[in-house]
Design a protein around this motif. Structure first.
Motif, short mmCIF file in Angstrom:
data_model
loop_
_atom_site.label_atom_id
_atom_site.label_comp_id
_atom_site.label_asym_id
_atom_site.label_seq_id
_atom_site.Cartn_x
_atom_site.Cartn_y
_atom_site.Cartn_z
N TYR A 1 23.01 -5.64 15.95
CA TYR A 1 21.77 -5.95 15.28
C TYR A 1 21.56 -4.88 14.21
O TYR A 1 21.27 -4.96 13.24
CB TYR A 1 20.75 -6.31 16.18
CG TYR A 1 19.37 -6.45 15.46
CD1 TYR A 1 19.03 -7.50 14.49
CD2 TYR A 1 18.61 -5.31 15.11
CE1 TYR A 1 17.84 -7.59 14.08
CE2 TYR A 1 17.52 -5.30 14.71
CZ TYR A 1 17.07 -6.33 13.98
OH TYR A 1 15.72 -6.55 13.30
N PRO A 2 21.72 -3.60 14.83
CA PRO A 2 21.03 -2.76 13.86
C PRO A 2 21.87 -2.33 12.79
O PRO A 2 21.53 -1.71 11.62
CB PRO A 2 21.07 -1.26 14.96
CG PRO A 2 20.88 -1.70 16.26
CD PRO A 2 21.58 -3.02 16.09
N TYR A 3 23.10 -2.83 12.71
CA TYR A 3 24.14 -2.49 11.70
C TYR A 3 23.73 -3.41 10.54
O TYR A 3 24.06 -3.07 9.54
CB TYR A 3 25.48 -2.88 12.33
CG TYR A 3 25.87 -1.58 13.11
CD1 TYR A 3 26.56 -0.30 12.62
CD2 TYR A 3 26.14 -1.76 14.52
CE1 TYR A 3 27.10 0.57 13.25
CE2 TYR A 3 26.40 -0.96 15.23
CZ TYR A 3 27.12 0.32 14.70
OH TYR A 3 27.50 1.10 15.56
N PHE A 4 23.40 -4.56 10.63
CA PHE A 4 23.12 -5.49 9.64
C PHE A 4 22.04 -6.75 10.14
O PHE A 4 22.42 -7.83 10.34
CB PHE A 4 24.41 -6.26 9.28
CG PHE A 4 25.43 -6.37 10.34
CD1 PHE A 4 25.47 -7.23 11.22
CD2 PHE A 4 26.46 -5.44 10.42
CE1 PHE A 4 26.35 -7.40 12.22
CE2 PHE A 4 27.53 -5.57 11.17
CZ PHE A 4 27.49 -6.39 12.35
N PRO A 5 20.81 -6.19 10.43
CA PRO A 5 19.86 -7.21 10.92
C PRO A 5 19.56 -8.37 9.95
O PRO A 5 19.63 -8.29 8.62
CB PRO A 5 18.38 -6.42 10.88
CG PRO A 5 18.80 -5.00 10.68
CD PRO A 5 20.33 -4.92 9.89
N HIS A 6 19.39 -9.73 10.55
CA HIS A 6 19.18 -10.81 9.93
C HIS A 6 17.75 -11.51 10.58
O HIS A 6 17.60 -11.38 11.69
CB HIS A 6 20.46 -11.65 9.94
CG HIS A 6 21.42 -11.38 9.02
ND1 HIS A 6 22.05 -10.29 8.77
CD2 HIS A 6 22.03 -12.48 8.13
CE1 HIS A 6 23.12 -10.27 7.93
NE2 HIS A 6 23.03 -11.37 7.27
#
Length: 260
Positions: free
Chosen positions: A125-130
């Motif tokens: 999640y921290p790399y590319f939150p959606h």
């Protein structure tokens, strides 16, 4: 490809291993593509080591460890574009995500024999939150994987905890979440491990004489949108299955800036 029980297992546990998604010929094509990418990267002086540099191991031991990783491999070899839209892959994705599936990005990870680095437990999640948390990883195994050569480990049901605080943004506290806390997911070449980006996962050092090669695709529901301007690239949002319901949000918006 997936039964109702399989889909329910994924919803409850945040992961599922699907066997035999790719046949031997397809696996061999991707193996050759991985080797060629590494060779081209070396010639271009873009060969990098992605081993984690933290307090997980003694600093002198860390220097010995290697993890080869390159993003967006479907830009580098057509074998990976074919893999991304493979009918067996889309069948699983439709069962887990739904009819409208987009590709976010791809990458390859290679753990060489005897010194392939560990990857501490973390959420993606921290790399590319959606917004809707539909994002998942599909990790294609190009080699048989077990604990000896650093197979992936997951914590079943951990995606239901939501977003957890990470150390240095990208890793969980390894004392609270050691790799040993995860459930090993041994797999054969051609198998694919699907897991939600909130599912805690990691992998140990490759202590064997065997290479562990994985190619990973990140997918999402076409209606899910990023909440942070990070990890964007030109091909993000390619339609893998179905349709994009939002006509005005069909591709990343970039501008070419001329040099002055």
């Amino acid at each position: 490809m997936l039964s109702e029980q399989d889909v329910q297992f994924y919803k409850e546990n945040g992961y599922i291993l699907v066997q035999g998604v790719f046949n031997q010929k397809e696996v061999e094509e991707m193996r050759e593509a991985v080797d060629k990418i590494i060779q081209r990267a070396a010639r271009a002086k873009a060969d990098q080591n992605h081993a984690w540099q933290g307090d997980f191991l003694d600093p002198q031991e860390l220097k010995k460890l290697v993890l080869k990783g390159f993003h967006d491999v479907h830009y580098h070899d057509s074998a990976f574009m074919r893999a991304a839209i493979h009918p067996q892959m889309t069948a699983v994705l439709n069962g887990i995500i739904g009819p409208n599936v987009q590709l976010h990005h791809s990458k390859m990870l290679v753990k060489p024999p005897t010194n392939g680095a560990a990857f501490p437990m973390h959420q993606d999640y921290p790399y590319f939150p959606h917004r809707d948390h539909t994002m998942l990883a599909a990790s294609i195994h190009l080699d048989d994987a077990d604990m000896d050569n650093g197979c992936l480990c997951v914590i079943p049901g951990s995606h239901q905890q939501g977003v957890l605080p990470h150390v240095g943004v990208h890793y969980l506290n390894h004392k609270e979440y050691p790799i040993s806390s995860g459930t090993p997911c041994p797999a054969k070449a051609g198998d694919v491990l699907f897991f939600n980006y909130l599912t805690i996962h990691g992998s140990d050092v490759n202590r064997s004489e065997r290479t562990r090669r994985n190619v990973l695709f990140q997918y999402r529901d076409a209606s899910d949108i990023p909440t942070v301007d990070t990890h964007f690239d030109w091909g993000m949002g390619l339609m893998i299955s179905g349709e994009n319901p939002d006509f005005n949000n069909a591709k990343p918006k970039y501008e070419i800036i001329s040099e002055k």
